[in-house]
Scaffold this motif. Structure first.
Motif, PDB file in Angstrom:
ATOM      1  N   ASP A   1       0.829  -1.204   0.000  1.00 15.64           N
ATOM      2  CA  ASP A   1       0.000   0.000   0.000  1.00 15.64           C
ATOM      3  C   ASP A   1       0.865   1.256   0.000  1.00 15.64           C
ATOM      4  OD1 ASP A   1      -3.162  -0.124   0.515  1.00 15.64           O
ATOM      5  OD2 ASP A   1      -2.411   1.813   1.183  1.00 15.64           O
ATOM      6  N   MET A   2       1.966   1.225   0.755  1.00 15.08           N
ATOM      7  CA  MET A   2       2.886   2.365   0.777  1.00 15.08           C
ATOM      8  C   MET A   2       3.551   2.569  -0.583  1.00 15.08           C
ATOM      9  SD  MET A   2       2.527   3.601   3.757  1.00 15.08           S
ATOM     10  CE  MET A   2       0.851   3.016   3.555  1.00 15.08           C
ATOM     11  N   ALA A   3       3.846   1.465  -1.270  1.00 11.58           N
ATOM     12  CA  ALA A   3       4.479   1.578  -2.587  1.00 11.58           C
ATOM     13  C   ALA A   3       3.553   2.280  -3.579  1.00 11.58           C
ATOM     14  CB  ALA A   3       4.851   0.184  -3.101  1.00 11.58           C
TER      15      ALA A   3
ATOM     16  N   TRP B   1       4.335   5.862  -5.362  1.00 14.12           N
ATOM     17  CA  TRP B   1       4.286   5.975  -6.824  1.00 14.12           C
ATOM     18  C   TRP B   1       3.354   7.110  -7.240  1.00 14.12           C
ATOM     19  CZ3 TRP B   1       6.514   4.588 -11.261  1.00 14.12           C
ATOM     20  CH2 TRP B   1       5.767   4.681 -12.450  1.00 14.12           C
ATOM     21  N   ASN B   2       2.149   7.145  -6.674  1.00 15.60           N
ATOM     22  CA  ASN B   2       1.192   8.199  -7.022  1.00 15.60           C
ATOM     23  C   ASN B   2       1.732   9.576  -6.646  1.00 15.60           C
ATOM     24  OD1 ASN B   2      -0.584   6.310  -8.035  1.00 15.60           O
ATOM     25  ND2 ASN B   2      -1.887   6.269  -6.224  1.00 15.60           N
ATOM     26  N   ASN B   3       2.369   9.671  -5.479  1.00 19.46           N
ATOM     27  CA  ASN B   3       2.964  10.937  -5.055  1.00 19.46           C
ATOM     28  C   ASN B   3       3.996  11.440  -6.053  1.00 19.46           C
ATOM     29  OD1 ASN B   3       3.376  11.503  -1.428  1.00 19.46           O
ATOM     30  ND2 ASN B   3       1.781  12.096  -2.837  1.00 19.46           N
ATOM     31  N   MET B   4       4.811  10.540  -6.577  1.00 13.53           N
ATOM     32  CA  MET B   4       5.869  10.933  -7.500  1.00 13.53           C
ATOM     33  C   MET B   4       5.311  11.455  -8.819  1.00 13.53           C
ATOM     34  SD  MET B   4       9.036   8.250  -6.963  1.00 13.53           S
ATOM     35  CE  MET B   4       8.112   6.790  -7.451  1.00 13.53           C
ATOM     36  N   LEU B   5       4.069  11.088  -9.145  1.00 16.39           N
ATOM     37  CA  LEU B   5       3.455  11.550 -10.385  1.00 16.39           C
ATOM     38  C   LEU B   5       2.611  12.807 -10.185  1.00 16.39           C
ATOM     39  CD1 LEU B   5       2.332   8.183 -12.011  1.00 16.39           C
ATOM     40  CD2 LEU B   5       4.392   9.500 -12.449  1.00 16.39           C
ATOM     41  N   GLU B   6       2.455  13.220  -8.936  1.00 14.19           N
ATOM     42  CA  GLU B   6       1.628  14.401  -8.653  1.00 14.19           C
ATOM     43  C   GLU B   6       2.489  15.657  -8.607  1.00 14.19           C
ATOM     44  OE1 GLU B   6      -1.623  11.969  -5.898  1.00 14.19           O
ATOM     45  OE2 GLU B   6       0.108  12.963  -4.990  1.00 14.19           O
ATOM     46  N   PRO B   7       1.962  16.789  -9.091  1.00 14.56           N
ATOM     47  CA  PRO B   7       2.742  18.040  -9.085  1.00 14.56           C
ATOM     48  C   PRO B   7       3.049  18.524  -7.676  1.00 14.56           C
ATOM     49  CG  PRO B   7       0.827  18.190 -10.539  1.00 14.56           C
ATOM     50  CD  PRO B   7       0.646  16.952  -9.728  1.00 14.56           C
ATOM     51  N   VAL B   8       4.172  19.182  -7.542  1.00 12.48           N
ATOM     52  CA  VAL B   8       4.520  19.791  -6.261  1.00 12.48           C
ATOM     53  C   VAL B   8       3.450  20.806  -5.882  1.00 12.48           C
ATOM     54  CG1 VAL B   8       6.194  21.254  -5.074  1.00 12.48           C
ATOM     55  CG2 VAL B   8       6.975  19.447  -6.621  1.00 12.48           C
ATOM     56  N   GLY B   9       2.991  20.758  -4.657  1.00 14.90           N
ATOM     57  CA  GLY B   9       1.925  21.636  -4.196  1.00 14.90           C
ATOM     58  C   GLY B   9       0.547  21.007  -4.315  1.00 14.90           C
ATOM     59  N   LYS B  10       0.465  19.904  -5.060  1.00 17.37           N
ATOM     60  CA  LYS B  10      -0.817  19.207  -5.210  1.00 17.37           C
ATOM     61  C   LYS B  10      -0.682  17.724  -4.865  1.00 17.37           C
ATOM     62  CE  LYS B  10      -2.486  22.327  -8.845  1.00 17.37           C
ATOM     63  NZ  LYS B  10      -3.008  22.421 -10.227  1.00 17.37           N
ATOM     64  N   LYS B  11       0.314  17.398  -4.105  1.00 19.77           N
ATOM     65  CA  LYS B  11       0.536  16.010  -3.738  1.00 19.77           C
ATOM     66  C   LYS B  11      -0.381  15.593  -2.592  1.00 19.77           C
ATOM     67  CE  LYS B  11       5.422  15.907  -5.122  1.00 19.77           C
ATOM     68  NZ  LYS B  11       5.311  14.841  -6.134  1.00 19.77           N
ATOM     69  N   GLN B  12      -0.853  14.368  -2.641  1.00 22.13           N
ATOM     70  CA  GLN B  12      -1.704  13.845  -1.576  1.00 22.13           C
ATOM     71  C   GLN B  12      -0.867  13.672  -0.310  1.00 22.13           C
ATOM     72  OE1 GLN B  12      -4.843  10.955  -2.512  1.00 22.13           O
ATOM     73  NE2 GLN B  12      -3.938   9.598  -0.993  1.00 22.13           N
ATOM     74  N   THR B  13      -1.373  14.175   0.811  1.00 20.65           N
ATOM     75  CA  THR B  13      -0.617  14.169   2.056  1.00 20.65           C
ATOM     76  C   THR B  13      -1.127  13.123   3.045  1.00 20.65           C
ATOM     77  OG1 THR B  13      -2.052  15.915   2.913  1.00 20.65           O
ATOM     78  CG2 THR B  13       0.009  16.598   1.861  1.00 20.65           C
ATOM     79  N   TYR B  14      -1.824  12.126   2.537  1.00 19.73           N
ATOM     80  CA  TYR B  14      -2.329  11.046   3.405  1.00 19.73           C
ATOM     81  C   TYR B  14      -2.447   9.782   2.574  1.00 19.73           C
ATOM     82  CZ  TYR B  14      -6.704  11.776   0.934  1.00 19.73           C
ATOM     83  OH  TYR B  14      -7.648  11.878  -0.054  1.00 19.73           O
ATOM     84  N   ASN B  15      -2.616   8.667   3.258  1.00 20.84           N
ATOM     85  CA  ASN B  15      -2.877   7.406   2.576  1.00 20.84           C
ATOM     86  C   ASN B  15      -4.072   6.753   3.258  1.00 20.84           C
ATOM     87  OD1 ASN B  15      -2.361   5.236   0.752  1.00 20.84           O
ATOM     88  ND2 ASN B  15      -1.536   4.081   2.465  1.00 20.84           N
TER      89      ASN B  15
ATOM     90  N   ARG C   1      -5.735  -1.856  -6.229  1.00 23.15           N
ATOM     91  CA  ARG C   1      -4.782  -1.645  -7.308  1.00 23.15           C
ATOM     92  C   ARG C   1      -5.310  -0.687  -8.374  1.00 23.15           C
ATOM     93  NH1 ARG C   1      -2.555  -3.329  -3.724  1.00 23.15           N
ATOM     94  NH2 ARG C   1      -1.190  -5.152  -3.557  1.00 23.15           N
ATOM     95  N   ASN C   2      -6.612  -0.423  -8.361  1.00 19.75           N
ATOM     96  CA  ASN C   2      -7.165   0.442  -9.407  1.00 19.75           C
ATOM     97  C   ASN C   2      -6.948   1.929  -9.128  1.00 19.75           C
ATOM     98  OD1 ASN C   2      -8.910   0.720  -7.286  1.00 19.75           O
ATOM     99  ND2 ASN C   2     -10.781   0.297  -8.443  1.00 19.75           N
TER     100      ASN C   2
ATOM    101  N   SER D   1      -5.876   8.884 -14.166  1.00 21.29           N
ATOM    102  CA  SER D   1      -6.380   8.457 -12.862  1.00 21.29           C
ATOM    103  C   SER D   1      -6.358   6.960 -12.666  1.00 21.29           C
ATOM    104  CB  SER D   1      -7.816   8.961 -12.668  1.00 21.29           C
ATOM    105  OG  SER D   1      -8.646   8.422 -13.674  1.00 21.29           O
ATOM    106  N   ASN D   2      -6.254   6.196 -13.750  1.00 20.30           N
ATOM    107  CA  ASN D   2      -6.362   4.755 -13.597  1.00 20.30           C
ATOM    108  C   ASN D   2      -5.589   4.072 -14.715  1.00 20.30           C
ATOM    109  OD1 ASN D   2      -7.440   2.017 -13.853  1.00 20.30           O
ATOM    110  ND2 ASN D   2      -8.942   2.678 -12.330  1.00 20.30           N
ATOM    111  N   CYS D   3      -4.855   3.051 -14.366  1.00 24.71           N
ATOM    112  CA  CYS D   3      -4.161   2.275 -15.394  1.00 24.71           C
ATOM    113  C   CYS D   3      -4.219   0.802 -15.061  1.00 24.71           C
ATOM    114  CB  CYS D   3      -2.721   2.730 -15.551  1.00 24.71           C
ATOM    115  SG  CYS D   3      -1.737   2.588 -14.048  1.00 24.71           S
TER     116      CYS D   3
END
Length: 224
Positions: free
Chosen positions: A127-129, A133-147, A153-154, A174-176
């Protein structure tokens, strides 16, 4: 900071991802009636696990925890590492406001944690992975700060070829899940094949060595 300074000085053309520290107070709630949990947990991180709920010691640890999060962001997004065009460092903050996952009964879900009730289990790491991964694809300033610990997997995001601006991250969809299922199945098949080949080779090698030892022992007995 020292590690970042070395990378900044010695390694060209690199993007460094820094994970923000977990809000560790929630780990005090992880309980399981097991030998590992009962014996090991309190010795792994006594500074957070042993103090009472309203004790000054716990309040101090929580303060330090929060200060580390703040100072990490200040270090990364200050001007210390802005002097080169081929170096960037980015905070991946999905741990910042993450809370302990709960089960259907509203109690902490210990399946996300290992036998010591402190470190993540295989499920937790998976789940952390995804969150990283999603964080690394999100723009700086718009990154999700929680899990939210959905273990789904979707929710895995995929990069696209579209350009992006003012960001060290790639644009995403949003989905791959369909793409992932295709390459993941192929990857697992190859891994299974390699494991099967290695296990077969090891078995035959051990059997051959054992037969050689038996033959050698029989020859020695015949000589004597």
């Amino acid at each position: 900071m020292t590690s970042l300074d070395i990378l900044y000085r010695e390694v060209p053309r690199v993007i460094v991802s820094v994970l923000e520290m977990l809000e560790i107070e929630g780990l005090r709630r992880i309980k399981r009636d097991s030998l590992g949990c009962n014996l090991l947990q309190k010795f792994i991180c006594p500074c957070i696990l042993l103090p009472g709920d309203d004790s000054p010691e716990l309040a101090e640890v929580k303060r330090i925890n929060r200060e580390v999060q703040i100072e990490t962001e200040e270090l990364v997004y200050g001007s210390r590492y802005d002097g080169k065009d081929d170096f960037a460092v980015v905070v991946q903050p999905f741990f910042k406001y993450s809370v302990v996952p709960l089960n259907l009964d509203g109690r902490p879900d210990d399946t996300y944690f290992s036998e010591d009730c402190f470190h993540f289990s295989e499920r937790g790491h998976a789940d952390m992975a995804i969150a990283l991964w999603n964080n690394m694809l999100e723009p700086v300033g718009k990154k999700q700060t929680y899990n939210n610990f959905t273990n789904a997997r979707n929710i895995i995001k995929c990069p696209t070829e579209a350009p992006t601006t003012n960001s060290t991250a790639l644009p995403m969809t949003s989905n791959c899940s369909n793409k992932i299922q295709t390459w993941l199945a192929s990857l697992l098949a190859v891994i299974a094949l390699l494991i099967g080949w290695a296990a077969t080779w090891l078995l035959l090698s051990c059997r051959d060595k054992r037969n050689k030892r038996k033959m050698q022992a029989a020859v020695e007995m015949t000589v004597f």
